[in-house]
Scaffold this motif. Structure first.
Motif, short mmCIF file in Angstrom:
data_model
loop_
_atom_site.label_atom_id
_atom_site.label_comp_id
_atom_site.label_asym_id
_atom_site.label_seq_id
_atom_site.Cartn_x
_atom_site.Cartn_y
_atom_site.Cartn_z
N ILE A 1 39.61 40.50 74.40
CA ILE A 1 40.73 41.39 74.65
C ILE A 1 40.93 42.23 73.39
O ILE A 1 41.14 41.69 72.31
CB ILE A 1 42.00 40.61 75.02
CG1 ILE A 1 41.75 39.80 76.29
CG2 ILE A 1 43.17 41.56 75.20
CD1 ILE A 1 42.88 38.90 76.70
N LEU A 2 40.83 43.54 73.57
CA LEU A 2 40.93 44.48 72.46
C LEU A 2 42.11 45.43 72.69
O LEU A 2 42.67 45.48 73.79
CB LEU A 2 39.63 45.28 72.35
CG LEU A 2 38.36 44.45 72.16
CD1 LEU A 2 37.13 45.31 72.33
CD2 LEU A 2 38.37 43.79 70.79
N THR A 3 42.46 46.18 71.66
CA THR A 3 43.55 47.13 71.75
C THR A 3 43.03 48.51 71.38
O THR A 3 42.30 48.66 70.39
CB THR A 3 44.69 46.74 70.79
OG1 THR A 3 45.10 45.41 71.09
CG2 THR A 3 45.88 47.66 70.93
N SER A 4 43.41 49.53 72.16
CA SER A 4 43.07 50.91 71.84
C SER A 4 43.98 51.38 70.73
O SER A 4 45.18 51.54 70.94
CB SER A 4 43.25 51.82 73.05
OG SER A 4 42.39 51.44 74.09
N GLY A 5 43.46 51.57 69.54
CA GLY A 5 44.28 52.00 68.42
C GLY A 5 45.14 50.87 67.90
O GLY A 5 44.96 49.71 68.23
N LEU A 6 46.12 51.23 67.07
CA LEU A 6 46.96 50.22 66.45
C LEU A 6 47.95 49.59 67.43
O LEU A 6 48.11 48.38 67.49
CB LEU A 6 47.73 50.82 65.26
CG LEU A 6 48.57 49.86 64.44
CD1 LEU A 6 47.69 48.77 63.85
CD2 LEU A 6 49.31 50.59 63.35
N LEU A 7 48.59 50.42 68.24
CA LEU A 7 49.58 49.91 69.18
C LEU A 7 49.29 50.38 70.60
O LEU A 7 50.18 50.47 71.43
CB LEU A 7 50.99 50.37 68.77
CG LEU A 7 51.48 49.86 67.43
CD1 LEU A 7 52.80 50.51 67.07
CD2 LEU A 7 51.61 48.36 67.43
N GLY A 8 48.04 50.66 70.91
CA GLY A 8 47.67 51.19 72.22
C GLY A 8 47.59 50.11 73.29
O GLY A 8 47.93 48.95 73.07
N SER B 1 37.18 35.71 73.77
CA SER B 1 38.00 35.78 72.57
C SER B 1 39.34 36.35 72.96
O SER B 1 39.42 37.44 73.54
CB SER B 1 37.31 36.68 71.53
OG SER B 1 38.10 36.81 70.39
N SER B 2 40.41 35.64 72.66
CA SER B 2 41.75 36.02 73.08
C SER B 2 42.28 37.20 72.30
O SER B 2 41.72 37.61 71.28
CB SER B 2 42.70 34.84 72.95
OG SER B 2 42.33 33.84 73.85
N ALA B 3 43.41 37.72 72.75
CA ALA B 3 44.05 38.87 72.13
C ALA B 3 44.61 38.50 70.77
O ALA B 3 45.05 37.38 70.55
CB ALA B 3 45.17 39.39 73.03
N MET B 4 44.58 39.48 69.87
CA MET B 4 45.25 39.32 68.58
C MET B 4 46.64 39.90 68.75
O MET B 4 46.80 41.11 68.89
CB MET B 4 44.48 40.04 67.47
CG MET B 4 43.17 39.35 67.16
SD MET B 4 42.17 40.10 65.87
CE MET B 4 43.29 40.68 64.69
N VAL B 5 47.64 39.04 68.75
CA VAL B 5 49.01 39.47 68.98
C VAL B 5 49.62 39.88 67.64
O VAL B 5 49.60 39.11 66.67
CB VAL B 5 49.84 38.34 69.63
CG1 VAL B 5 51.27 38.77 69.87
CG2 VAL B 5 49.17 37.90 70.93
N LEU B 6 50.13 41.10 67.58
CA LEU B 6 50.65 41.67 66.34
C LEU B 6 51.75 40.81 65.73
O LEU B 6 51.78 40.61 64.52
CB LEU B 6 51.17 43.09 66.61
CG LEU B 6 51.59 43.90 65.39
CD1 LEU B 6 50.42 44.07 64.43
CD2 LEU B 6 52.12 45.26 65.82
N GLU B 7 52.62 40.26 66.55
CA GLU B 7 53.71 39.43 66.04
C GLU B 7 53.17 38.18 65.34
O GLU B 7 53.69 37.75 64.31
CB GLU B 7 54.66 39.02 67.17
CG GLU B 7 55.48 40.15 67.74
CD GLU B 7 54.74 40.94 68.81
OE1 GLU B 7 53.61 40.57 69.19
OE2 GLU B 7 55.29 41.95 69.25
N ASN B 8 52.10 37.59 65.91
CA ASN B 8 51.51 36.40 65.28
C ASN B 8 50.88 36.76 63.93
O ASN B 8 50.98 36.00 62.97
CB ASN B 8 50.45 35.78 66.19
CG ASN B 8 51.05 35.17 67.44
OD1 ASN B 8 52.26 34.99 67.53
ND2 ASN B 8 50.21 34.88 68.41
N LEU B 9 50.21 37.92 63.86
CA LEU B 9 49.60 38.34 62.60
C LEU B 9 50.66 38.59 61.52
O LEU B 9 50.48 38.19 60.37
CB LEU B 9 48.78 39.61 62.82
CG LEU B 9 47.52 39.46 63.66
CD1 LEU B 9 46.88 40.82 63.90
CD2 LEU B 9 46.55 38.52 63.01
N ILE B 10 51.76 39.21 61.90
CA ILE B 10 52.84 39.47 60.94
C ILE B 10 53.44 38.14 60.47
O ILE B 10 53.72 37.96 59.29
CB ILE B 10 53.91 40.39 61.56
CG1 ILE B 10 53.32 41.79 61.76
CG2 ILE B 10 55.15 40.45 60.68
CD1 ILE B 10 54.20 42.73 62.55
#
Length: 165
Positions: free
Chosen positions: A101-108, A133-142
């Motif tokens: 699971i990928l994301t288009s751009g930073l917040l796409g 491979s699961s999604a990288m959740v922005l909240e978890n990274l922060i």
């Protein structure tokens, strides 16, 4: 006579414009596979975290749209998200293909990216992609970043020594 002919052409032009805007709105909203072959086969992939992935999200390989997410369900046995992928039948992938699971751009928007494997046997309808491979959740990274900074700052501070009397 000239006025009615002119009104006819203006009306026709406006009607074509409205039809074109309607068609584009339908396509942007993820409407049916207008203009495509329409023939798909369904494969499945299981992820521990799908983040913000939605039904009808794109499935891409090398940046090329090859399908769409058909449905997302929770598997009651292992409590993972089971995602069905409707792949256009003109694209065949090996049985050891990987999905992430990928994301288009930073917040796409999020989409599923497929990476072709090297196996000679192809995926068939109903097969499950096992390498995911699961999604990288922005909240978890922060959260991890903040925890890392907190741990680093607490280890960098000098230890307090008792005052000598």
């Amino acid at each position: 006579m000239k006025k009615s002919v002119l009104e006819f052409w203006v009306g026709l032009f406006v009607l074509l414009g409205v039809a074109a805007i309607g068609f584009l709105a339908f396509r942007v909203a993820g409407g049916g596979n207008v203009g495509g072959s329409g023939k798909t086969y369904t494969v499945y992939a299981e992820f521990t975290d799908i983040g913000g992935l939605k039904v009808k999200a794109p499935v891409k390989t090398s940046g090329v749209l090859v399908g769409r997410v058909g449905s997302i369900q929770l598997d009651p046995q292992n409590y993972q998200a089971k995602v069905s992928l409707n792949i256009d039948s003109e694209y065949q992938f090996s049985s050891d293909v990987s999905a992430q699971i990928l994301t288009s751009g930073l917040l796409g928007e999020q989409y599923i990216g497929l990476q072709q494997g090297g196996d000679e046997e192809n995926l068939a309808a109903g097969d499950t992609i096992t390498i995911t491979s699961s999604a990288m959740v922005l909240e978890n990274l922060i959260g991890r970043l903040m925890t890392s900074f907190a741990e680093k700052s607490s280890s960098d501070s000098p230890a307090e020594t008792p005052a000598a009397e």
